[in-house]
Write an enzyme that holds these catalytic residues in place. Sequence first.
Site, mmCIF file in Angstrom:
data_model
loop_
_atom_site.group_PDB
_atom_site.id
_atom_site.type_symbol
_atom_site.label_atom_id
_atom_site.label_comp_id
_atom_site.label_asym_id
_atom_site.label_seq_id
_atom_site.Cartn_x
_atom_site.Cartn_y
_atom_site.Cartn_z
ATOM 1 N N GLY A 215 41.043 41.641 40.093
ATOM 2 C CA GLY A 215 39.809 42.068 40.315
ATOM 3 C C GLY A 215 39.656 43.009 41.404
ATOM 4 N N GLU B 242 47.764 40.481 38.432
ATOM 5 C CA GLU B 242 47.474 41.088 36.730
ATOM 6 C C GLU B 242 46.310 41.963 36.808
ATOM 7 O OE1 GLU B 242 45.819 37.242 35.461
ATOM 8 O OE2 GLU B 242 47.668 36.087 35.731
ATOM 9 N N GLY C 18 44.295 45.225 35.518
ATOM 10 C CA GLY C 18 43.989 45.911 34.282
ATOM 11 C C GLY C 18 43.367 47.272 34.808
ATOM 12 N N ARG D 148 30.699 49.289 27.217
ATOM 13 C CA ARG D 148 30.503 48.769 28.521
ATOM 14 C C ARG D 148 29.044 49.277 28.848
ATOM 15 N NH1 ARG D 148 32.429 49.419 32.839
ATOM 16 N NH2 ARG D 148 33.091 47.296 33.675
ATOM 17 N N TYR E 121 27.380 45.460 29.120
ATOM 18 C CA TYR E 121 27.598 45.032 30.800
ATOM 19 C C TYR E 121 26.441 45.670 31.583
ATOM 20 C CZ TYR E 121 32.376 43.241 29.452
ATOM 21 O OH TYR E 121 33.456 42.749 29.090
ATOM 22 N N CYS F 252 22.923 53.027 14.922
ATOM 23 C CA CYS F 252 21.760 52.375 14.748
ATOM 24 C C CYS F 252 21.477 51.099 15.330
ATOM 25 C CB CYS F 252 21.394 52.775 13.200
ATOM 26 S SG CYS F 252 21.573 54.116 12.404
ATOM 27 N N GLU F 253 21.163 51.139 16.606
ATOM 28 C CA GLU F 253 21.304 49.871 17.411
ATOM 29 C C GLU F 253 21.063 50.475 18.991
ATOM 30 O OE1 GLU F 253 21.120 46.941 18.848
ATOM 31 O OE2 GLU F 253 22.428 46.112 16.971
ATOM 32 N N TYR G 18 38.993 48.857 29.207
ATOM 33 C CA TYR G 18 38.087 48.207 28.174
ATOM 34 C C TYR G 18 37.191 49.347 27.510
ATOM 35 C CZ TYR G 18 39.526 44.732 31.180
ATOM 36 O OH TYR G 18 40.678 43.835 31.933
#
Lengths: 219, 183
Positions: free
Chosen positions: A38, A79, A81, A118, A122, A148-149, A176
């Site tokens: 984190g 851990e 990332g 992302r 998010y 198309c969104e 990500y």
Amino acid sequence: MHTGSDILDSGVFVRAADLLFDAAVSFPDLEFLDFGSGFKVAYKEDDVTTDVEELGKVITERFHSFCKEYGRELELWFEPGKFLVSESGALLVNVNVIKQTTATVFAGVNSGQNHLIRPMFYDSYHHIINISNPTGTPRIYSVVGYICETDTFAVDRKLNKVREGDTLAILNAGAYGFTMSNNYNSRLRPAEVLVLDGKPHLIRKRETMDDITRNMVEI
Amino acid sequence: MSISTTISRLQSLSLSKIIEEFGTPLYIYDGNKIVSQYKRLNDAFSGVKLKVKYALKACNNINILRLLLKQGSGLDAVSIQEVQLGLMAGFSPSEILFTPNSVAFDELVAAVELGVQVNIDNISLLEQFGHKYGSSIPCCIRINPHIVAGGTSHIQTGHIDSKFGISIHQMRHVLRIIEKEKL
């Protein structure tokens, strides 16, 4: 231990660590304590990031006193990332169209939420730079994809004047990014290039139409 | 690192040549930056026996896994496919920690058979693991201390009703299972 992504400061981390130490004394056969991750990295210019050096000092001291109390020296695991790969990566996209509406100037690019989800998923801020026109007069744009969104990378973003054909770099795309990409709109996933000591290496080929149809079964 | 440093680092990579050669859309990664972040973390924790388990869900390209393997990193895998990818990259099974969520017990068994370390985040699976393996296979448990952290509400996963981890308030239950199953 699981906390959640993006731990801001060492104070929060220490609180979590103390809880883990309290729980750990009940387990006599431990080999390591895993603190998860984190660590926060900068997505924006003024972002507060985790001071890992400071965190290292504080946690090392606490960990040593825990090990002393526990009676054995344990390993400390993380851990990470995002911390390792986020800032290393960028998604390079080309500007297909500039569209002016009554209130907005859109820069429409040859990518979208199918490649980097992302910002849409998010509401994450990803810094964008115009690498084709680094000295152009800054103007305000909404950078959107070709899906198309809802497909907005950035709203009201100041970029050096964007022209059709320019290449934009979307930053912090190392974590990500590709792993959350998909084939929505039957679009192909991008290629990946790893630059090592100044030398670019293709590490994933761009998809082709075969990748879209590979597992389709015609009846 | 600040955004402006990221930008100048990126600009030093001769992007226009890369675009000309590989086209867009394109993901590019600066391998030297990945290595320097790994070293930075190791240096910050040089006073303890540190093990970094790279969470490959962030970026799973086998070349990036190998780059980190060369630095001495292990892996944190969240699916049996990520475990397999890590093994293909050359990580030894003992360097891979398998931390899945809401998986079938079979997937944990498959991971044990591959020799990777298993991190259990659910009391039900811990019980099943105990029935099957007792004390023959070591396992880890993933504790949720309910410290709410996270950049956006979507990635705040430490709250009390989170699906991740075994609540720190359930340690007594965990200890009873350990005792009963001789875990």
